[in-house]
Design a protein around this motif. Structure first.
Motif, PDB file in Angstrom:
ATOM      1  N   ILE A 148      37.606  57.505 111.854  1.00 45.44           N
ATOM      2  CA  ILE A 148      37.710  58.351 110.661  1.00 45.44           C
ATOM      3  C   ILE A 148      36.718  59.504 110.815  1.00 45.44           C
ATOM      4  CG2 ILE A 148      37.620  58.406 108.146  1.00 45.44           C
ATOM      5  CD1 ILE A 148      39.644  56.374 109.317  1.00 45.44           C
ATOM      6  N   ALA A 197      43.165  60.712 111.496  1.00 42.32           N
ATOM      7  CA  ALA A 197      42.480  59.486 111.883  1.00 42.32           C
ATOM      8  C   ALA A 197      42.999  59.041 113.244  1.00 42.32           C
ATOM      9  CB  ALA A 197      42.734  58.400 110.845  1.00 42.32           C
ATOM     10  N   ILE A 229      42.306  60.000 103.717  1.00 41.01           N
ATOM     11  CA  ILE A 229      40.948  60.526 103.914  1.00 41.01           C
ATOM     12  C   ILE A 229      40.855  62.006 103.579  1.00 41.01           C
ATOM     13  CG2 ILE A 229      40.318  58.763 105.591  1.00 41.01           C
ATOM     14  CD1 ILE A 229      40.797  60.790 107.820  1.00 41.01           C
TER      15      ILE A 229
END
Length: 282
Positions: free
Chosen positions: A74, A127, A117
């Motif tokens: 991430i 990601a 995210i």
């Protein structure tokens, strides 16, 4: 309205969906906690959060269960983290859903986590997702973080909330480059207060950091309530501000909970990601 940790499933009874559901992912913005540590503009650090999911399963087209270990990367520049319990609920939603192949599962994971995210904004950096199938399990190593072990020091500890004033560096001696490690990092979940156990590796160049004070500082997180990613960024910024190294990297590996471990890595200079290799406690 921004999601807050208190709105998540943390500390609440949850029913486990067993059919694929991307909406279970619960993004939490990074910025409020960064504001607390003085990161109001572009961060001085780069990095990533390395997640390992040990409980990944789905059905093949014939209904036969498949299992895998998943590694997620991430990017730290993403606007949001994903609350860990929601991540577990999301992964469990694959359990009774059929997919054509593990490549389809990997693509679905990358798409869903990338969207979470960045939480509605454009995906600036996806990601990373790697699925390890059972025939690859035996090649997964266990290795401790490299570096000089701070825990050898016989120190007195009296502070159990973050105390950056314990940090100092010797400005009278020549600069050094060294890597220091401690297994005494412990913090608590921001919402439930459950303990989070970790090891931390600090690599830097600059005036030599007082090792006793650094270890006392690491121990001072013991009763602190904050998510893994936020603790590592706080450690980075406290060392960066107090000790003023020319280069700094902070990498923590936390023990797993609910089949997930989270391992934040923050660095002042671009470089290769550390290997996502678990420690003995993980």
């Amino acid at each position: 309205m921004s999601n807050t940790p208190e709105q998540s499933q943390l500390g609440k009874a949850s029913s486990y969906a067993d059919q694929y559901d991307a909406s279970l992912l619960f993004p939490i913005p990074r910025q409020p906690k960064r504001d607390e540590i003085g990161v109001t503009g572009r961060p001085v650090f780069l990095g990533a959060d390395l997640w390992t999911a040990f409980e990944v399963s789905w059905l093949n087209p014939k209904g036969k269960p498949q299992v895998a270990i998943a590694h997620f990367t991430i990017p730290a520049e993403s606007t949001h983290i994903v609350e860990s319990k929601s991540f577990k609920l999301y992964l469990n939603s694959f359990n009774n859903s059929r997919f054509e192949s593990h490549d389809e599962v990997k693509a679905r994971l990358r798409t869903d986590v990338s969207a979470a995210i960045w939480h509605g904004g454009p995906v600036m950096a996806s990601a990373g997702v790697k699925l390890l199938l059972p025939e690859q399990f035996d090649a997964e190593p266990v290795h401790e973080l490299d570096g000089l072990n701070l825990d050898r020091l016989d120190i007195e500890c009296t502070r159990y909330q973050p105390a950056p004033e314990l940090l100092s560096a010797n400005t009278l001696e020549a600069p050094v480059t060294e890597t220091l490690v401690s297994h005494l990092l412990k913090s608590n979940c921001l919402v439930t207060g459950q303990p989070d156990w970790g090891s931390v590796q600090i690599s830097y160049s600059g005036h030599q950091i007082d090792q006793a004070g650094l270890l006392q500082y690491i121990v001072s997180f013991r009763n602190h309530n904050e998510f893994h990613e936020q603790c590592v960024e706080r450690i980075f910024m406290d060392i960066w501000t107090r000790c003023k190294p020319t280069q700094l990297t902070v990498y923590a590996r936390y023990t797993r909970r609910g089949g997930l471990d989270i391992n934040p890595w923050r660095t002042s200079a671009p470089g290769a990601l550390p290997p996502n290799v678990r420690t003995a406690r993980q």
